[in-house]
Design a protein around this motif. Structure first.
Motif, PDB file in Angstrom:
ATOM      1  N   ILE A 160      42.982 -45.959  20.956  1.00 17.55           N
ATOM      2  CA  ILE A 160      42.422 -46.836  19.923  1.00 17.55           C
ATOM      3  C   ILE A 160      41.581 -47.939  20.558  1.00 17.55           C
ATOM      4  O   ILE A 160      40.464 -48.218  20.110  1.00 17.55           O
ATOM      5  CB  ILE A 160      43.549 -47.416  19.047  1.00 17.55           C
ATOM      6  CG1 ILE A 160      44.156 -46.307  18.191  1.00 17.55           C
ATOM      7  CG2 ILE A 160      43.033 -48.565  18.175  1.00 17.55           C
ATOM      8  CD1 ILE A 160      45.458 -46.676  17.513  1.00 17.55           C
ATOM      9  N   ASN A 161      42.097 -48.539  21.613  1.00 20.87           N
ATOM     10  CA  ASN A 161      41.342 -49.597  22.295  1.00 20.87           C
ATOM     11  C   ASN A 161      40.049 -49.068  22.894  1.00 20.87           C
ATOM     12  O   ASN A 161      39.009 -49.726  22.820  1.00 20.87           O
ATOM     13  CB  ASN A 161      42.197 -50.262  23.371  1.00 20.87           C
ATOM     14  CG  ASN A 161      43.289 -51.120  22.772  1.00 20.87           C
ATOM     15  OD1 ASN A 161      43.158 -51.626  21.659  1.00 20.87           O
ATOM     16  ND2 ASN A 161      44.376 -51.279  23.500  1.00 20.87           N
ATOM     17  N   LYS A 162      40.088 -47.876  23.470  1.00 21.12           N
ATOM     18  CA  LYS A 162      38.876 -47.283  24.050  1.00 21.12           C
ATOM     19  C   LYS A 162      37.840 -47.008  22.953  1.00 21.12           C
ATOM     20  O   LYS A 162      36.653 -47.218  23.163  1.00 21.12           O
ATOM     21  CB  LYS A 162      39.213 -46.008  24.822  1.00 21.12           C
ATOM     22  CG  LYS A 162      39.937 -46.275  26.129  1.00 21.12           C
ATOM     23  CD  LYS A 162      40.189 -44.977  26.874  1.00 21.12           C
ATOM     24  CE  LYS A 162      40.821 -45.245  28.210  1.00 21.12           C
ATOM     25  NZ  LYS A 162      39.961 -46.013  29.118  1.00 21.12           N
ATOM     26  N   LEU A 163      38.299 -46.523  21.812  1.00 21.67           N
ATOM     27  CA  LEU A 163      37.371 -46.246  20.714  1.00 21.67           C
ATOM     28  C   LEU A 163      36.775 -47.532  20.145  1.00 21.67           C
ATOM     29  O   LEU A 163      35.598 -47.566  19.791  1.00 21.67           O
ATOM     30  CB  LEU A 163      38.071 -45.439  19.615  1.00 21.67           C
ATOM     31  CG  LEU A 163      38.396 -44.002  20.011  1.00 21.67           C
ATOM     32  CD1 LEU A 163      39.292 -43.357  18.967  1.00 21.67           C
ATOM     33  CD2 LEU A 163      37.124 -43.184  20.208  1.00 21.67           C
ATOM     34  N   LYS A 164      37.581 -48.583  20.077  1.00 22.41           N
ATOM     35  CA  LYS A 164      37.054 -49.880  19.616  1.00 22.41           C
ATOM     36  C   LYS A 164      36.001 -50.393  20.585  1.00 22.41           C
ATOM     37  O   LYS A 164      34.957 -50.892  20.173  1.00 22.41           O
ATOM     38  CB  LYS A 164      38.199 -50.892  19.508  1.00 22.41           C
ATOM     39  CG  LYS A 164      39.072 -50.699  18.316  1.00 22.41           C
ATOM     40  CD  LYS A 164      40.176 -51.754  18.275  1.00 22.41           C
ATOM     41  CE  LYS A 164      41.105 -51.556  17.106  1.00 22.41           C
ATOM     42  NZ  LYS A 164      42.204 -52.557  17.116  1.00 22.41           N
ATOM     43  N   GLU A 165      36.264 -50.278  21.877  1.00 17.95           N
ATOM     44  CA  GLU A 165      35.287 -50.709  22.893  1.00 17.95           C
ATOM     45  C   GLU A 165      33.995 -49.915  22.775  1.00 17.95           C
ATOM     46  O   GLU A 165      32.899 -50.475  22.845  1.00 17.95           O
ATOM     47  CB  GLU A 165      35.878 -50.540  24.294  1.00 17.95           C
ATOM     48  CG  GLU A 165      36.986 -51.509  24.629  1.00 17.95           C
ATOM     49  CD  GLU A 165      37.700 -51.155  25.920  1.00 17.95           C
ATOM     50  OE1 GLU A 165      37.256 -50.239  26.643  1.00 17.95           O
ATOM     51  OE2 GLU A 165      38.721 -51.802  26.222  1.00 17.95           O
ATOM     52  N   ARG A 166      34.137 -48.621  22.581  1.00 19.00           N
ATOM     53  CA  ARG A 166      32.956 -47.757  22.450  1.00 19.00           C
ATOM     54  C   ARG A 166      32.141 -48.137  21.218  1.00 19.00           C
ATOM     55  O   ARG A 166      30.913 -48.163  21.262  1.00 19.00           O
ATOM     56  CB  ARG A 166      33.391 -46.292  22.389  1.00 19.00           C
ATOM     57  CG  ARG A 166      32.227 -45.335  22.400  1.00 19.00           C
ATOM     58  CD  ARG A 166      32.663 -43.910  22.400  1.00 19.00           C
ATOM     59  NE  ARG A 166      33.184 -43.540  23.702  1.00 19.00           N
ATOM     60  CZ  ARG A 166      33.699 -42.356  23.977  1.00 19.00           C
ATOM     61  NH1 ARG A 166      33.762 -41.430  23.050  1.00 19.00           N
ATOM     62  NH2 ARG A 166      34.156 -42.082  25.186  1.00 19.00           N
TER      63      ARG A 166
ATOM     64  N   ALA B  54      44.487 -40.640  27.667  1.00 16.83           N
ATOM     65  CA  ALA B  54      43.679 -41.310  26.650  1.00 16.83           C
ATOM     66  C   ALA B  54      42.189 -41.121  26.915  1.00 16.83           C
ATOM     67  O   ALA B  54      41.418 -40.835  25.993  1.00 16.83           O
ATOM     68  CB  ALA B  54      44.033 -42.788  26.595  1.00 16.83           C
ATOM     69  N   GLN B  55      41.776 -41.276  28.156  1.00 14.60           N
ATOM     70  CA  GLN B  55      40.361 -41.131  28.488  1.00 14.60           C
ATOM     71  C   GLN B  55      39.881 -39.718  28.198  1.00 14.60           C
ATOM     72  O   GLN B  55      38.807 -39.520  27.625  1.00 14.60           O
ATOM     73  CB  GLN B  55      40.105 -41.485  29.958  1.00 14.60           C
ATOM     74  CG  GLN B  55      38.643 -41.568  30.305  1.00 14.60           C
ATOM     75  CD  GLN B  55      37.955 -42.686  29.556  1.00 14.60           C
ATOM     76  OE1 GLN B  55      38.344 -43.847  29.658  1.00 14.60           O
ATOM     77  NE2 GLN B  55      36.921 -42.353  28.792  1.00 14.60           N
ATOM     78  N   TYR B  56      40.669 -38.727  28.561  1.00 14.86           N
ATOM     79  CA  TYR B  56      40.295 -37.336  28.304  1.00 14.86           C
ATOM     80  C   TYR B  56      40.174 -37.092  26.797  1.00 14.86           C
ATOM     81  O   TYR B  56      39.214 -36.476  26.332  1.00 14.86           O
ATOM     82  CB  TYR B  56      41.310 -36.379  28.929  1.00 14.86           C
ATOM     83  CG  TYR B  56      40.918 -34.937  28.778  1.00 14.86           C
ATOM     84  CD1 TYR B  56      40.136 -34.310  29.743  1.00 14.86           C
ATOM     85  CD2 TYR B  56      41.298 -34.197  27.667  1.00 14.86           C
ATOM     86  CE1 TYR B  56      39.748 -32.983  29.602  1.00 14.86           C
ATOM     87  CE2 TYR B  56      40.923 -32.877  27.512  1.00 14.86           C
ATOM     88  CZ  TYR B  56      40.150 -32.272  28.485  1.00 14.86           C
ATOM     89  OH  TYR B  56      39.765 -30.968  28.330  1.00 14.86           O
ATOM     90  N   ALA B  57      41.150 -37.576  26.032  1.00 13.28           N
ATOM     91  CA  ALA B  57      41.124 -37.369  24.582  1.00 13.28           C
ATOM     92  C   ALA B  57      39.901 -38.020  23.949  1.00 13.28           C
ATOM     93  O   ALA B  57      39.206 -37.400  23.143  1.00 13.28           O
ATOM     94  CB  ALA B  57      42.404 -37.917  23.959  1.00 13.28           C
ATOM     95  N   VAL B  58      39.626 -39.249  24.330  1.00 14.34           N
ATOM     96  CA  VAL B  58      38.472 -39.973  23.777  1.00 14.34           C
ATOM     97  C   VAL B  58      37.163 -39.288  24.172  1.00 14.34           C
ATOM     98  O   VAL B  58      36.253 -39.155  23.359  1.00 14.34           O
ATOM     99  CB  VAL B  58      38.500 -41.448  24.226  1.00 14.34           C
ATOM    100  CG1 VAL B  58      37.183 -42.146  23.943  1.00 14.34           C
ATOM    101  CG2 VAL B  58      39.653 -42.186  23.553  1.00 14.34           C
ATOM    102  N   ASP B  59      37.081 -38.824  25.394  1.00 20.20           N
ATOM    103  CA  ASP B  59      35.858 -38.174  25.872  1.00 20.20           C
ATOM    104  C   ASP B  59      35.609 -36.821  25.214  1.00 20.20           C
ATOM    105  O   ASP B  59      34.467 -36.378  25.125  1.00 20.20           O
ATOM    106  CB  ASP B  59      35.905 -37.991  27.390  1.00 20.20           C
ATOM    107  CG  ASP B  59      35.759 -39.299  28.150  1.00 20.20           C
ATOM    108  OD1 ASP B  59      35.358 -40.313  27.537  1.00 20.20           O
ATOM    109  OD2 ASP B  59      36.063 -39.298  29.362  1.00 20.20           O
ATOM    110  N   HIS B  60      36.669 -36.148  24.776  1.00 19.87           N
ATOM    111  CA  HIS B  60      36.520 -34.792  24.248  1.00 19.87           C
ATOM    112  C   HIS B  60      36.713 -34.670  22.739  1.00 19.87           C
ATOM    113  O   HIS B  60      36.460 -33.610  22.175  1.00 19.87           O
ATOM    114  CB  HIS B  60      37.478 -33.846  24.980  1.00 19.87           C
ATOM    115  CG  HIS B  60      37.096 -33.636  26.401  1.00 19.87           C
ATOM    116  ND1 HIS B  60      37.485 -34.501  27.413  1.00 19.87           N
ATOM    117  CD2 HIS B  60      36.335 -32.696  26.991  1.00 19.87           C
ATOM    118  CE1 HIS B  60      36.987 -34.082  28.554  1.00 19.87           C
ATOM    119  NE2 HIS B  60      36.276 -32.998  28.336  1.00 19.87           N
TER     120      HIS B  60
END
Length: 86
Positions: free
Chosen positions: A77-83, A48-54
């Motif tokens: 989805i949660n990482k993108l909401k946090e961002r 998930a972190q790799y996908a969100v970062d790239h």
């Protein structure tokens, strides 16, 4: 291997056999060696972190597999909401 070369980026986790045993001794690291630009991780958090970062605007991310792979999408989805909240 040929099918996994179709997307622009291929992010993989370890192969989960669901109900089968790995009788062919095939592992994700072996697939990744044959797929240019692919990466693989042991955890959904790393995926998930790799996908969100790239990921870039307009990208389509598909989570595909058996078992708990849907959890990677939920983490993304949660990482993108946090961002977005920052």
């Amino acid at each position: 291997v040929r099918v996994l070369q179709i997307p622009d980026h291929c992010i993989m986790t370890e192969i989960m056999g669901s109900r089968e045993v790995n009788t062919y001794d095939i592992y994700t690291s072996q697939l990744a060696e044959k797929i240019p630009g692919s990466v693989w991780f042991n955890t959904f958090e790393e995926v998930a972190q790799y996908a969100v970062d790239h990921a870039e605007s307009g990208d389509l991310i598909i989570t595909l597999g058996c078992g708990d792979i849907y959890k990677a999408a939920k983490i993304m989805i949660n990482k993108l909401k946090e961002r977005a909240a920052e």
